[in-house]
Structure formats: structure tokens, C-alpha cells
Design a protein around this motif. Structure first.
Motif, short mmCIF file in Angstrom:
data_model
loop_
_atom_site.label_atom_id
_atom_site.label_comp_id
_atom_site.label_asym_id
_atom_site.label_seq_id
_atom_site.Cartn_x
_atom_site.Cartn_y
_atom_site.Cartn_z
N GLY A 1 71.61 11.58 80.20
CA GLY A 1 71.38 12.88 79.57
C GLY A 1 70.88 13.92 80.57
N LEU A 2 71.48 13.94 81.73
CA LEU A 2 71.01 14.86 82.78
C LEU A 2 71.73 16.20 82.75
CD1 LEU A 2 70.77 12.37 85.74
CD2 LEU A 2 68.90 13.35 84.41
N MET A 3 72.63 16.31 81.79
CA MET A 3 73.42 17.54 81.71
C MET A 3 72.50 18.76 81.65
SD MET A 3 76.67 17.53 81.69
CE MET A 3 77.70 16.52 80.62
N GLN A 4 72.81 19.72 82.42
CA GLN A 4 72.02 20.93 82.50
C GLN A 4 72.04 21.66 81.14
OE1 GLN A 4 72.00 22.97 86.32
NE2 GLN A 4 73.14 24.55 85.29
N ILE A 5 70.91 22.27 80.78
CA ILE A 5 70.88 23.04 79.53
C ILE A 5 71.36 24.45 79.82
CG2 ILE A 5 69.43 23.79 77.60
CD1 ILE A 5 67.45 21.54 78.54
N SER A 6 72.54 24.78 79.34
CA SER A 6 73.10 26.10 79.62
C SER A 6 73.26 26.91 78.34
CB SER A 6 74.45 25.95 80.32
OG SER A 6 74.24 25.43 81.62
N ASP A 7 72.72 26.34 77.27
CA ASP A 7 72.78 27.06 76.01
C ASP A 7 71.70 28.15 76.03
OD1 ASP A 7 73.70 27.07 73.07
OD2 ASP A 7 71.50 27.07 72.97
N ARG A 8 72.13 29.40 75.90
CA ARG A 8 71.24 30.54 76.05
C ARG A 8 70.01 30.46 75.13
NH1 ARG A 8 72.58 35.05 78.78
NH2 ARG A 8 70.96 36.64 78.58
N GLU A 9 70.27 30.15 73.87
CA GLU A 9 69.16 30.13 72.91
C GLU A 9 68.17 29.03 73.23
OE1 GLU A 9 70.69 30.12 68.93
OE2 GLU A 9 71.77 32.00 69.35
N GLU A 10 68.72 27.90 73.64
CA GLU A 10 67.82 26.78 73.94
C GLU A 10 66.96 27.10 75.17
OE1 GLU A 10 69.81 23.03 74.02
OE2 GLU A 10 67.93 21.95 74.45
N VAL A 11 67.58 27.68 76.16
CA VAL A 11 66.81 28.03 77.37
C VAL A 11 65.77 29.09 77.00
CG1 VAL A 11 66.93 29.00 79.71
CG2 VAL A 11 68.70 27.43 78.94
N GLU A 12 66.15 30.01 76.15
CA GLU A 12 65.22 31.08 75.76
C GLU A 12 63.99 30.47 75.06
OE1 GLU A 12 67.01 34.25 73.49
OE2 GLU A 12 65.60 35.63 74.45
N ARG A 13 64.25 29.47 74.19
CA ARG A 13 63.13 28.81 73.51
C ARG A 13 62.18 28.20 74.52
NH1 ARG A 13 66.28 26.05 70.05
NH2 ARG A 13 65.86 24.22 71.16
N ILE A 14 62.75 27.55 75.52
CA ILE A 14 61.88 26.91 76.52
C ILE A 14 61.10 27.97 77.30
CG2 ILE A 14 61.83 25.36 78.53
CD1 ILE A 14 64.54 24.24 77.54
N VAL A 15 61.78 29.05 77.63
CA VAL A 15 61.12 30.14 78.37
C VAL A 15 59.95 30.69 77.56
CG1 VAL A 15 61.42 32.51 79.17
CG2 VAL A 15 63.11 30.78 79.78
N ILE B 1 59.00 30.25 87.01
CA ILE B 1 60.25 29.46 87.10
C ILE B 1 59.94 27.97 87.11
CG2 ILE B 1 62.22 28.86 88.59
CD1 ILE B 1 62.43 31.78 89.37
N SER B 2 58.98 27.61 87.94
CA SER B 2 58.74 26.17 88.07
C SER B 2 58.15 25.62 86.77
CB SER B 2 57.89 25.86 89.30
OG SER B 2 56.54 26.00 89.01
N LYS B 3 57.38 26.47 86.05
CA LYS B 3 56.83 26.01 84.78
C LYS B 3 57.96 25.76 83.77
CE LYS B 3 53.10 26.69 81.57
NZ LYS B 3 52.41 27.66 80.72
N VAL B 4 58.91 26.67 83.73
CA VAL B 4 60.04 26.52 82.80
C VAL B 4 60.88 25.29 83.18
CG1 VAL B 4 62.17 27.57 81.95
CG2 VAL B 4 60.14 28.99 82.32
N MET B 5 61.15 25.15 84.49
CA MET B 5 61.98 24.02 84.93
C MET B 5 61.30 22.71 84.56
SD MET B 5 64.69 25.33 86.01
CE MET B 5 65.56 23.90 86.64
N LYS B 6 60.00 22.65 84.76
CA LYS B 6 59.25 21.44 84.45
C LYS B 6 59.35 21.14 82.95
CE LYS B 6 55.06 19.47 86.38
NZ LYS B 6 53.77 19.84 86.98
N ALA B 7 59.17 22.19 82.15
CA ALA B 7 59.22 22.01 80.70
C ALA B 7 60.58 21.51 80.24
CB ALA B 7 58.88 23.34 80.01
N SER B 8 61.61 21.82 81.03
CA SER B 8 62.96 21.40 80.62
C SER B 8 63.37 20.09 81.28
CB SER B 8 63.97 22.49 81.00
OG SER B 8 64.17 22.46 82.40
N GLY B 9 62.45 19.46 81.95
CA GLY B 9 62.78 18.22 82.66
C GLY B 9 63.76 18.45 83.78
N GLY B 10 63.69 19.63 84.38
CA GLY B 10 64.55 19.94 85.52
C GLY B 10 65.98 20.27 85.12
#
Ligand code: ADP
Ligand code: MG
Ligand code: ZN
Length: 504
Positions: free
Chosen positions: A439-453, A479-488
């Protein structure tokens, strides 16, 4: 010609410091003589197995040992390889040439003579193009390429005695003599590298200086800039690595200049590079040169080169290194630097091309990603494991193409790409499979990334204030906080864009 002589005197020349101004008054002139040991199955004039053997004197017979009453028979592969190299270096090929005996005494030459060519080398008057610096070419003339056989090897053992191993005796060699066209140690180095690459591309020699399958003697002289006549040359032997070739030539150039500047005169002598003392030492002078009493080898007929044979060898000519480099640059749009490294080893260049052909999208951007991947990750593994790409079966073009596609499609980040590659190399799992399994696929869904941000920005009011009042470098922290929250796995481009938007 190969020379085997006793060492006569070994005076060491301590190098005085020469100022750059004085060095700049002189122009070095360098010509190289190379010996390439050929990758034939059998020796030059007998059916003994060619190639290395651990057991001394295991691959010998009465012919290569020169027993009376034996007759040499020419190996046609030897001739074909000479013609192939001659064609690759724009040489004229002589339709009829003879062999000559070069007579001398040395323990590792049991025959008492070496079979070589003298006045009529099989190939003559050619040239090779070397790239002195990125994009800057120079032609170096090839005086001649001739056929000859190797001698045996003396093993000087301090404890026992001098022993002789004749496995090498009668091995097929090509001697390649250059014109005195090089003007610096760096140019001589480039010439060596180019010639080694060439014989490897042609598949006629493995080009290993350390093991002696490619050997180099360097002729060096200096003259005042503007002078049209050459100075007296010395010849340096025993250069068994690229570093030594360059260092010995530089040393010898300075020795000549120091000698001339102090009112002395260069004598035509043969020098030997002493790698442990890092200097050249005199082996013998011209007066001590041997008279080899060359005469035509009576036991062998003439070497006749038919037009059909030349045509056959022309067909065998592969794409040559420089042409391949320029093509990769052109076709794939990669920088000359990349193309140069890729084509150092033909197999690596082929690997690059194969990988590119498997990409799901053909674009210069992806080609550059492939090149980056080969030049960094793959070369690192190859150098760690001390193998070439051809021996590295755990790395296949298909997997590299998958990784580059995953990355270019923004399905994985560069960090995850490295993880995927490491996993592939150690377990062989395909990158596509590993990414979906884990499940390493990058999250490129705009809404999902926005939620994490947005969740990452919660409770950060103080930092957001600071950022807004000009502390731009807090961006990295966010940036690093968001990346961490998304598991990279968050798409870095989207993270950047959405953060910028929400921080405004
Ligand atoms: P020799 O008769 O000593 O064997 P050659 O003329 O056959 O000399 O040349 C042998 C090698 O030396 C060639 O590679 C040639 O380019 C180089 N050479 C000849 N003259 C000079 C010089 N003055 N300075 C540097 N290299 C030279
Ligand atoms: Mg000569
Ligand atoms: Zn033999």
C-alpha cells in the motif's frame, strides 16, 4: 615491440620544484605503444588454450615453447581481430604482410625469438578521436597496428628463485603504436581510456591494465613552445594502471624540463615507473639497445587479406563508443555527462536503452529519470558488489522501468522509489507488486491530501502567524509534518500547493 631486458642501473631522480611559469614555457609531446592481449580461444600459432590459468605451464606445447622441428600455424582469429581494430581506427589494411623474427635472449622467451611484424604491419595510418573535455574532440594518429605473440612470464620470487611460467608464451597480441600527437598527460590518459573502451566494444580484449591484458609504454619528450622539432624522447615502461600512466608521464615531463632548465640534456633512455617510490628510474640507455637482427619468419607464409574478409569484418563492426554516446545524447535528450558514463561500458548503455524501451510512456523526462537511476542507484550497487551490469542478474530493465513509471506517474515518491528498489534487489519482488502489496501508492487525491494538510495545521496557530509575518523557512517544517502524517505517501507537489494555499 615487446622488450624484456635486465635492469641495468636505477638512479633515482629527485624532482626539484619547477615553477608554473617555467612549466608553461614547454610543450610536452607524447606517443603511446599499447599491447592488447586478444580474446581468442587458442594461442597465436598453436592450439593451446588461450586465456588465464592458475596452474603455471599448464597451457603449453612444443610449438609455443619453440622446440626444434615444430612449425607454427597462424590463428585466423588473430588476423580478423587485427583487421576489425584497424577498421575501427580508420587504418589502411595491407593486403599482404609478413611476419618477422625479433631475436633476443631472455629466460621467459624459450624460443630465442618473438614472432612479430616489422616493416609491413597489417594496419597502418589510422586515427582515433578522443574527447579531451566534454564536447571537445581531438584526433590522435595511429601509426601502425601489428600482429605479434607474447612471451612467458618470469616470476621473481625472493625466497625460491626466478621461475618461469610459459602459459602466456605465444598468446596473440596486437601492438598499437600512436603518432606523437598527445600534448599532456591528461590527453594520454584520455587516449588510453578511449582505446580500452574501443577494444572492449569490439570484444577483442578485456582491457585490464592491472592484470596486463592491456599494457602501455609511454614515449615522452618536451620542447620549447613554438619549436617545430621534437625534443629527445624517453620511453616509460611498466605502467600497469591508468593512474600510473598519467602520473608517470607527468613526472617524466617535469624531469625533462628540470634537466633542460638546469643546463642538462635529455638522453634517449628507457625508464621504468616505480609505483612505490612514485618516480621513474632509468632502465637502460640507447647505447645498450639490442640489435634484434630482424628477419622474415621462414616458418610462416604471408598474411593475405582478401576484400571479402575486410567486408566481413566491416559487418562485424559494432556501433563505436563515441558514436553511441552522441546518439544517446541526441535520441534520449540526456546530457553528455550522462551519456559518457552510460557508454563507458557498452552493457550499461544497452541496459539503459532496454529500460527506456519498456517505459509505459516514451518521453525525454522519463529517459532522464532512467539515466539518473542508472547513474546513482545502480552504479552504486555495481561498485559495491564489484560486478558489471552484465553479471548483475538481480537487476533487470523491466523492474527499473516499473520504478521510473511509478515515480513519473506520481504514484510513488522518490523516497519510496528507493525503498522499492532496495526491496527488489534483495528479494526480487517486482516494484509494481511490492507497491500494491504494501500500500505504498502515493496519495494524489486532492481532497485526501487537503484533509491531511488541514489536520497537520491544527494547533499550529503560532507557527502559522510567524510564517505569515515572514518566517518563510517554516515551510519546510510544515511539509515534513504533512509528509509524516501521510506515512510518506502524500504527493509532494500537492502538499506544496495546498500548504501554500492554506497558509496564505
Ligand atoms: P623508436 O624507434 O624508438 O621505437 P618510434 O619512432 O618507432 O621510436 O616511435 C615509438 C613511439 O614513440 C611512437 O608511439 C611515437 O609516437 C613516439 N615518439 C616518437 N618520437 C617521439 C618524441 N620525440 N616524443 C614523444 N614521443 C615520440
Ligand atoms: Mg619503433
Ligand atoms: Zn602451444
Amino acid at each position: 615491440m615487446l622488450d624484456f631486458h635486465f635492469t641495468i642501473s636505477l638512479p633515482i631522480f629527485c624532482m626539484p620544484d619547477i615553477s608554473p611559469e617555467i612549466l608553461a614555457k614547454y610543450e610536452p609531446v607524447i606517443g603511446l605503444e599499447l599491447h592488447a592481449q586478444l580474446l581468442t580461444n587458442t594461442k597465436a600459432f598453436c592450439s593451446c588454450k588461450a586465456g588465464y590459468s592458475d596452474i603455471p605451464n599448464a597451457t603449453v606445447c612444443p610449438i609455443c615453447l619453440g622446440h626444434p622441428g615444430t612449425l607454427p600455424v597462424l590463428n585466423t582469429k588473430h588476423v580478423e581481430m587485427a583487421v576489425l581494430l584497424g577498421l575501427a581506427t580508420q587504418c589502411s589494411i595491407r593486403p599482404i604482410s609478413a611476419f618477422a623474427r625479433k631475436n633476443y635472449f631472455y629466460p621467459d622467451l624459450s624460443k630465442g625469438y618473438q614472432i612479430t611484424q616489422f616493416n609491413d604491419p597489417i594496419c597502418y595510418q589510422g586515427n582515433v578521436t578522443i574527447e579531451i573535455e566534454e564536447g571537445s574532440m581531438k584526433q590522435i594518429g595511429i601509426t601502425r597496428i601489428h600482429l605479434e605473440e607474447d612471451a612467458g612470464k618470469s616470476l621473481h620470487d625472493i625466497d625460491i628463485d626466478t621461475l618461469v611460467d610459459f602459459n602466456r608464451a605465444g598468446m596473440p597480441l596486437l601492438e598499437i603504436v600512436s603518432e606523437p600527437d598527445m600534448r599532456s598527460a591528461a590527453e594520454a590518459y584520455r587516449y588510453m581510456v578511449t582505446m580500452r573502451q574501443l577494444v572492449r566494444y569490439l570484444g577483442i580484449c578485456d582491457g585490464n591494465l592491472e592484470e596486463g591484458s592491456l599494457r602501455c609504454d609511454a614515449n615522452v619528450s618536451v620542447r620549447l613552445k613554438g619549436n617545430s622539432v621534437f625534443g629527445t624522447k624517453t620511453e616509460i615502461k611498466n605502467l600497469n594502471s591508468f593512474r600510473n600512466v598519467e602520473k608517470a608521464i607527468s613526472y617524466e615531463i617535469e624531469r625533462h624540463i628540470a634537466l633542460i632548465e638546469s643546463g642538462g640534456e635529455v638522453r634517449q633512455v628507457t625508464m621504468q615507473w616505480d609505483a612505490s617510490a612514485q618516480c621513474t628510474k632509468e632502465m637502460r640507455s640507447k647505447e645498450q639497445a639490442h640489435d634484434y637482427r630482424y628477419f622474415q619468419e621462414p616458418d610462416l607464409g604471408y598474411v593475405r587479406i582478401e576484400e571479402t574478409m575486410i567486408a566481413q569484418q566491416k559487418d562485424q563492426l559494432p556501433e563505436l563508443p563515441l558514436a553511441m554516446k552522441l546518439r544517446l545524447q541526441q535520441h534520449y535528450g540526456i546530457p553528455g555527462y550522462d551519456a559518457g558514463i552510460l557508454t563507458e561500458d557498452k552493457d550499461l548503455a544497452l541496459f539503459f536503452e532496454h529500460t527506456c524501451s519498456l517505459l509505459s510512456v516514451q518521453s525525454k523526462e522519463r529517459y532522464k529519470f532512467v539515466s539518473n537511476w542508472v547513474l546513482t542507484e545502480i552504479l552504486k550497487i555495481l561498485s559495491d558488489r564489484k560486478v558489471g551490469i552484465a553479471q548483475a542478474e538481480m537487476i533487470q530493465p523491466k523492474a527499473i522501468a516499473e520504478i521510473v513509471d511509478l515515480f513519473a506517474d506520481e504514484k510513488i515518491s522518490s523516497k519510496i522509489a528507493k525503498e522499492v528498489f532496495a526491496e527488489y534487489v534483495s528479494t526480487g519482488i517486482s516494484p509494481n507488486e511490492y507497491v500494491s502489496q504494501k500500500g505504498l501508492m502515493q496519495i494524489s487525491d486532492r481532497e485526501e491530501v487537503e484533509r491531511i494538510v488541514l489536520s497537520a495545521l491544527e494547533g499550529e496557530e503560532e507557527n502559522i502567524e510567524k510564517y505569515r509575518s515572514g518566517k518563510n523557512n517554516l515551510m519546510g517544517y510544515f511539509i515534513s509534518k504533512v509528509m509524516k502524517a501521510s506515512g510518506g505517501k502524500a504527493n509532494p507537489r500537492l502538499v506544496n500547493e495546498l500548504l501554500t494555499q492554506h497558509l496564505q
